[in-house]
Design a protein around this motif. Structure first.
Motif, PDB file in Angstrom:
ATOM      1  N   LEU A 157       0.693  -1.648   0.049  1.00 43.95           N
ATOM      2  CA  LEU A 157       0.117   0.122  -0.166  1.00 43.95           C
ATOM      3  C   LEU A 157       1.236   1.594   0.022  1.00 43.95           C
ATOM      4  O   LEU A 157       0.354   2.551  -0.598  1.00 43.95           O
ATOM      5  CB  LEU A 157      -0.633  -0.045   1.260  1.00 43.95           C
ATOM      6  N   GLY A 158       2.030   1.009   0.655  1.00 43.48           N
ATOM      7  CA  GLY A 158       2.889   2.231   0.602  1.00 43.48           C
ATOM      8  C   GLY A 158       3.127   2.396  -0.611  1.00 43.48           C
ATOM      9  O   GLY A 158       3.886   3.976  -0.926  1.00 43.48           O
ATOM     10  N   GLY A 159       3.646   1.613  -0.846  1.00 43.55           N
ATOM     11  CA  GLY A 159       4.609   1.749  -2.542  1.00 43.55           C
ATOM     12  C   GLY A 159       3.946   2.297  -3.697  1.00 43.55           C
ATOM     13  O   GLY A 159       4.015   1.836  -4.938  1.00 43.55           O
ATOM     14  N   LEU A 160       2.416   2.440  -3.684  1.00 48.38           N
ATOM     15  CA  LEU A 160       1.552   2.757  -4.794  1.00 48.38           C
ATOM     16  C   LEU A 160       1.551   3.270  -5.601  1.00 48.38           C
ATOM     17  O   LEU A 160       1.877   3.462  -6.856  1.00 48.38           O
ATOM     18  CB  LEU A 160       0.219   2.707  -3.950  1.00 48.38           C
ATOM     19  N   GLU A 161       2.062   4.627  -5.126  1.00 51.63           N
ATOM     20  CA  GLU A 161       2.457   6.120  -6.110  1.00 51.63           C
ATOM     21  C   GLU A 161       4.135   5.935  -6.663  1.00 51.63           C
ATOM     22  O   GLU A 161       3.963   6.566  -7.814  1.00 51.63           O
ATOM     23  CB  GLU A 161       3.055   7.224  -4.741  1.00 51.63           C
ATOM     24  N   ASP A 162       5.237   4.909  -6.764  1.00 50.18           N
ATOM     25  CA  ASP A 162       5.897   4.156  -7.314  1.00 50.18           C
ATOM     26  C   ASP A 162       5.620   3.821  -9.104  1.00 50.18           C
ATOM     27  O   ASP A 162       4.747   3.235  -9.154  1.00 50.18           O
ATOM     28  CB  ASP A 162       6.459   3.044  -6.986  1.00 50.18           C
ATOM     29  N   PRO A 163       6.386   4.536  -9.920  1.00 49.77           N
ATOM     30  CA  PRO A 163       5.628   4.539 -11.410  1.00 49.77           C
ATOM     31  C   PRO A 163       5.994   3.140 -12.083  1.00 49.77           C
ATOM     32  O   PRO A 163       5.731   3.043 -12.684  1.00 49.77           O
ATOM     33  CB  PRO A 163       6.461   5.490 -12.023  1.00 49.77           C
ATOM     34  N   TYR A 164       7.104   2.518 -10.973  1.00 51.80           N
ATOM     35  CA  TYR A 164       7.125   0.652 -11.207  1.00 51.80           C
ATOM     36  C   TYR A 164       6.340  -0.342 -10.910  1.00 51.80           C
ATOM     37  O   TYR A 164       6.187  -0.191  -9.680  1.00 51.80           O
ATOM     38  CB  TYR A 164       8.654   1.107 -11.404  1.00 51.80           C
ATOM     39  N   PRO A 165       6.023  -1.643 -11.439  1.00 52.44           N
ATOM     40  CA  PRO A 165       5.707  -2.424 -10.402  1.00 52.44           C
ATOM     41  C   PRO A 165       6.470  -2.745  -9.747  1.00 52.44           C
ATOM     42  O   PRO A 165       7.852  -3.139  -9.973  1.00 52.44           O
ATOM     43  CB  PRO A 165       5.356  -3.776 -12.202  1.00 52.44           C
ATOM     44  N   THR A 166       5.915  -4.025  -8.860  1.00 50.79           N
ATOM     45  CA  THR A 166       6.195  -4.731  -8.061  1.00 50.79           C
ATOM     46  C   THR A 166       5.778  -6.123  -7.876  1.00 50.79           C
ATOM     47  O   THR A 166       4.809  -6.512  -8.193  1.00 50.79           O
ATOM     48  CB  THR A 166       5.179  -4.190  -5.962  1.00 50.79           C
ATOM     49  N   MET A 167       6.912  -7.007  -8.014  1.00 51.60           N
ATOM     50  CA  MET A 167       6.902  -8.154  -8.069  1.00 51.60           C
ATOM     51  C   MET A 167       6.684  -9.307  -6.850  1.00 51.60           C
ATOM     52  O   MET A 167       7.735  -8.375  -5.819  1.00 51.60           O
ATOM     53  CB  MET A 167       8.093  -8.962  -9.011  1.00 51.60           C
ATOM     54  N   LEU A 168       5.613  -9.956  -6.264  1.00 48.66           N
ATOM     55  CA  LEU A 168       6.005 -10.666  -4.850  1.00 48.66           C
ATOM     56  C   LEU A 168       6.630 -11.455  -5.497  1.00 48.66           C
ATOM     57  O   LEU A 168       5.876 -12.591  -6.266  1.00 48.66           O
ATOM     58  CB  LEU A 168       4.599 -10.655  -4.247  1.00 48.66           C
ATOM     59  N   ILE A 169       7.885 -12.546  -5.393  1.00 40.41           N
ATOM     60  CA  ILE A 169       8.579 -14.067  -5.511  1.00 40.41           C
ATOM     61  C   ILE A 169       8.346 -14.513  -4.365  1.00 40.41           C
ATOM     62  O   ILE A 169       9.208 -14.445  -2.890  1.00 40.41           O
ATOM     63  CB  ILE A 169       9.707 -13.821  -6.337  1.00 40.41           C
ATOM     64  N   GLY A 170       8.277 -15.657  -4.135  1.00 38.46           N
ATOM     65  CA  GLY A 170       7.875 -16.796  -3.414  1.00 38.46           C
ATOM     66  C   GLY A 170       7.583 -18.543  -3.273  1.00 38.46           C
ATOM     67  O   GLY A 170       7.115 -18.394  -4.590  1.00 38.46           O
ATOM     68  N   PRO A 171       7.948 -18.859  -2.598  1.00 36.07           N
ATOM     69  CA  PRO A 171       7.959 -20.507  -3.458  1.00 36.07           C
ATOM     70  C   PRO A 171       6.789 -21.199  -2.876  1.00 36.07           C
ATOM     71  O   PRO A 171       6.319 -20.349  -2.851  1.00 36.07           O
ATOM     72  CB  PRO A 171       8.943 -21.779  -1.845  1.00 36.07           C
ATOM     73  N   ASP A 172       6.477 -22.154  -3.491  1.00 36.86           N
ATOM     74  CA  ASP A 172       4.545 -22.733  -3.439  1.00 36.86           C
ATOM     75  C   ASP A 172       4.540 -22.085  -1.686  1.00 36.86           C
ATOM     76  O   ASP A 172       5.022 -22.855  -0.795  1.00 36.86           O
ATOM     77  CB  ASP A 172       5.050 -24.772  -3.289  1.00 36.86           C
ATOM     78  N   GLY A 173       3.325 -22.327  -2.016  1.00 33.25           N
ATOM     79  CA  GLY A 173       2.366 -22.255  -0.592  1.00 33.25           C
ATOM     80  C   GLY A 173       3.242 -21.399   0.050  1.00 33.25           C
ATOM     81  O   GLY A 173       2.369 -21.300   1.580  1.00 33.25           O
TER      82      GLY A 173
END
Length: 854
Positions: free
Chosen positions: A17-33
């Motif tokens: 939520l705090g990074g919504l003003e960033d003009p570039y996307p955010t990627m969430l990376i994590g293992p299965d589950g």
């Protein structure tokens, strides 16, 4: 990438939520589950609350492209599973992103492969600016979730109460992944989880294979692994994690490479130098395993592990259980190698002893028969235990007596003292279970004080009568006996009885008992198994009954760690700790729920006195119709006290002098000066005295002391009573301060206890306003002065002041300005019938009050 940081799942939605003003996307990376989908959905809820346009898209859904196409311009795109998205869906998502819309993508790291890279390259050819945009994306790597957070997740998700061992099993099998924990909860509900001798997944039912954590490894097994690699994966999950070179040695280079390449071989959370195949992966793959190849892989692995025993290093419980299940003396690797065969027989005897200790006689017999006639056989004590489990205690006692006939004046080798005492202890235990009076050992002469004392200790541990006149003898034995195990068990006999009335012996404040148990365990032979189990179980119960801080999990689990077959002992110790936690939180139903499981999981041959104590405490309930006897029902009084039934607690049960309770507890003949009170008795007495005196300041001091002991529920009871008194005295400021203390206590308890719900502790009492108080409070909230209210209600100003003061105290506010907001927030239960709690906003009323005054 613009940046890459590690993040914990509970903080991620607000960080996004705090990074919504960033003009570039955010990627969430994590293992299965890892909970990435949960993070996106929680983030979507936060956006919904704030009215921010957004669209959640699962890239695997049939309508994914359509949902992106129909999304409002610049709506936040929440793009789940983007690494497996078809090209058309990726194309629509890229166009939305390049139009200036914020985006958060989520992917499973094990799925980001060459196929995704190929699709991305095609997009770069079509959209040249996309590479720069994605190159500046912020990447958040989802970290493994803590065991405490896993416990909270599954407690909230489970429709029924979960016991502590089930939670511990799920924690161990989840590898820090919330999604896996929820699937494991489902497997538990379908009966596919096992706790003993180690946490594991039984062969899952076909209906469970739809679970997301099982689908991925099943697909990998079907499309990317060969039969040897599948067999290797199953075996690695059974023997547990090891170093990469250890994996190589066990399964070979081919299987190690395939399992690593496909993501089936993972680093252990918290120990990245160790690698293993999660049990969930193995459970999904086992249906595709070739039975003959799997059996051969198991045998080869067991023979490899057994070589460790040849070097004099005992196998860990998990590996020893694996080897005992897989190998027999008929195996070529055993039958052709005498040294390996000898060590195989020795560790099989250890496993048989563990099984017998917990009443698993049939499995123990199977292992014994697998040793064959050429095996070393069992000791007389082990034969008697196994016979008692397979047949009954009387037959076991006969086997023990035949193996140990009276020696008389025969010129036979002397018996080792430890074995002799262990035999006395088992004789007494089997006689008590069979209902046979214990006869005096004919080999103990009347003037042999050392062995008469030892026999007394064995006999008294295996009856359930008060120690009475034997107490002074036992005190002398505890302080002077030359055999350390006899002295230790004599001390514990006395301590156990004293603890049941809230007392302890001054003479036993020296060397900590747990250190003495550890020293005893270092040099103990298998013959001393019952002695050690008695000492550990007794000390655990003493800590439990004393409510000492040492009764916490690390202490209990560390204590059972010195026992043979520690993995099985951890089960009852975990239940015991959970029962203690439930009691200090005031949840007696949960405490009994865990206590019953403790009782059913303790070793088969713990002394009869402990067995009787378990059975009696199982029946303990503060809600029984008869009043607890304050003289001999101290445990019932403790139960009533912690459950909040303070009207049923007799102050006499916690009062001085000590001498009175020494007599009432059956500790006859002991000098009262030898005894002192448990510290918690003093804290409880201070609470009850303050309660009787209706002294709110003393109650708050008592609450501080109780909280320092970790007695969270009693601390809340003391604060609640103080609040009631402050309320009667119209001390609104004190009421508010007490409310804050109660809220802080509840928050601290919830932090420490994953299942805790604030509803377990009593909620702050809200006495209803009388009709006149409610009407006066309403007018005061509207901004009217006391004189204006008096004129409207046709009463005196002093009466108005009294009503306003009482309303402020009952609602826990310190000023008239707070009345409006509290009245709006209050529920209907705070108001008399016919009086509504809903009022206009306080600010508007203040203005109108000023205008009326003009």
């Amino acid at each position: 990438m613009q940046s890459a940081t590690n993040a914990h799942i509970e903080h991620l939605p607000h960080e996004l939520l705090g990074g919504l003003e960033d003009p570039y996307p955010t990627m969430l990376i994590g293992p299965d589950g890892s909970g990435k989908t949960h993070v996106l959905r929680t983030f979507a809820s936060l956006l919904e609350e704030r009215g921010i346009p957004h669209v959640y898209v699962d890239a695997t859904a049939d309508d994914a492209a359509e949902r992106i196409e129909n999304a409002p311009p610049r709506a936040v795109l929440l793009f789940d599973n983007y690494e497996v998205a078809p090209f058309e869906v990726l194309q629509r998502a890229a166009a939305h992103l390049l139009d200036g819309a914020p985006a958060v993508g989520a992917a499973a790291e094990s799925h980001v492969d060459s196929v995704y890279g190929t699709r991305l390259s095609r997009l770069y050819d079509q959209m040249p600016h996309l590479a720069d945009t994605l190159g500046r994306a912020r990447t958040l790597w989802i970290q493994p979730t803590s065991d405490e957070q896993i416990a909270r997740i599954i407690h909230r998700a489970s429709p029924e109460r979960l016991d502590a061992v089930t939670v511990a099993t799920i924690q161990q099998l989840a590898w820090g992944r919330p999604g896996w924990a929820l699937d494991l909860l489902q497997l538990h509900r379908s009966g596919s989880l096992a706790h003993s001798p180690r946490p594991r997944i039984r062969r899952p039912y076909a209906g469970d294979l739809h679970l997301s954590s099982l689908r991925h490894p099943a697909r990998i097994a079907e499309t990317e692994l060969d039969a040897p690699a599948i067999a290797a994966a199953v075996v690695l999950s059974e023997i547990g994690p090891r170093s990469r070179s250890g994996v190589f040695d066990v399964v070979g280079a081919h299987a190690e490479k395939m399992l690593s390449t496909t993501g089936m071989l993972l680093p252990v959370p918290g120990s990245p130098e160790l690698l293993g195949v999660p049990e969930l992966y193995a459970a999904a793959m086992q249906r595709r395993a070739d039975p003959e190849l799997l059996d051969a892989t198991r045998r080869r692995t067991a023979a490899h592990l057994l070589s460790q025993e040849v070097f004099g290093i005992p196998l860990a419980d998990r590996e020893a259980i694996f080897c005992s299940r897989v190998l027999s003396r008929r195996d070529d690797s055993i039958s052709t190698d005498p040294v390996l065969g000898e060590h195989h027989a020795r560790f099989q005897q250890r496993i048989i002893g563990d099984l017998v200790s917990f009443g698993e006689g049939e499995r123990a017999r199977d292992l014994l028969l697998r040793l064959g006639q050429d095996g070393p056989g069992l000791s007389p004590l082990a034969r008697a235990r196994l016979t008692a489990v397979l047949r009954d205690a009387r037959t076991g006692l006969q086997v023990l007596m035949v193996a140990n006939p009276p020696r008389g004046n025969c010129d036979l080798p002397s018996v080792d003292p430890e074995v002799r005492f262990a035999t006395l202890l088992l004789r007494a235990r089997l006689a008590a279970e069979a209902g046979i009076p214990l006869e005096h050992d004919p080999d103990i002469a009347p003037d042999d004080e050392q062995w008469n004392d030892a026999q007394l200790v064995a006999r008294r541990w295996n009856d359930d009568r008060p120690l009475g006149s034997d107490a002074p003898l036992l005190l002398r034995i505890a302080l002077t006996h030359p055999l350390p195990e006899v002295a230790l068990l004599a001390e514990q006999l006395l301590s156990l009885e004293a603890t049941t009335v809230g007392l302890r012996y001054r003479a036993f404040s020296g060397s900590p008992v747990d250190q003495r148990i550890s020293r005893l365990a270092i040099n103990a032979s298998d013959a001393q198994r019952d002695t050690l189990e008695c000492a550990v179980a007794a000390q655990s119960i003493i800590r439990f009954l004393s409510a000492d801080r040492a009764g916490r999990a690390p202490y209990l689990l560390g204590l059972v760690g010195c026992l043979p077959g520690a993995s099985r002992h951890r089960i009852w110790a975990t239940h015991l700790h959970a029962a203690r936690t439930a009691i200090i939180c005031g949840d007696i139903d949960r405490a009994r729920f865990e206590w019953v499981r403790t009782s059913s999981a303790v070793p088969r041959f713990i002394p009869w006195r402990l067995r009787s104590l378990f059975a009696s405490l199982e029946q303990m309930a503060p809600g029984e119709t008869r009043d607890p006897d304050p003289l001999c029902g101290y445990s019932a009084q403790i139960t009533a006290y912690f459950s909040g039934q303070l009207d049923r607690v007799s102050p006499a049960a916690f009062a001085e002098p000590v001498e009175q309770f020494a007599q009432l507890g059956g500790i006859g003949g002991i000098d009262p000066g030898e005894l002192t009170e448990m510290p918690e008795r003093l804290a409880i007495r201070a609470h009850l005295e303050a309660l009787h005196a209706q002294n709110p300041l003393a109650l708050m001091r008592a609450a501080d002391t109780l909280e320092s002991h970790g007695f969270w529920a009693p601390a809340a009871y003391a604060m609640q009573e103080a609040r009631r008194i402050f309320l009667r005295r119209r001390a609104a400021g004190s009421v508010t301060a007490t409310d804050a203390r109660i809220a802080a206590l509840q928050a601290e308890t919830a932090k420490r206890v994953p299942w805790f719900d604030a509803g377990v502790l009593p909620s702050a009492p809200r006495e209803k306003l009388t009709p006149r108080e409610a009407e006066t409070a309403k007018l005061a909230a509207e901004g009217l002065t006391n004189r204006e209210i008096a004129e409207r209600l046709r009463c005196s100003v002093r009466t108005v002041e009294s009503h306003v003061s009482q309303a402020r105290a009952k609602l826990g506010v310190t000023s008239r300005e707070e009345l409006g907001s509290r009245l709006n927030a209050a529920g209907a239960a705070d108001f008399p019938s016919g009086v509504t709690p809903v009022f206009p906003a306080p600010a508007r009323h203040s203005a109108r009050g000023v205008q009326h005054a003009r």
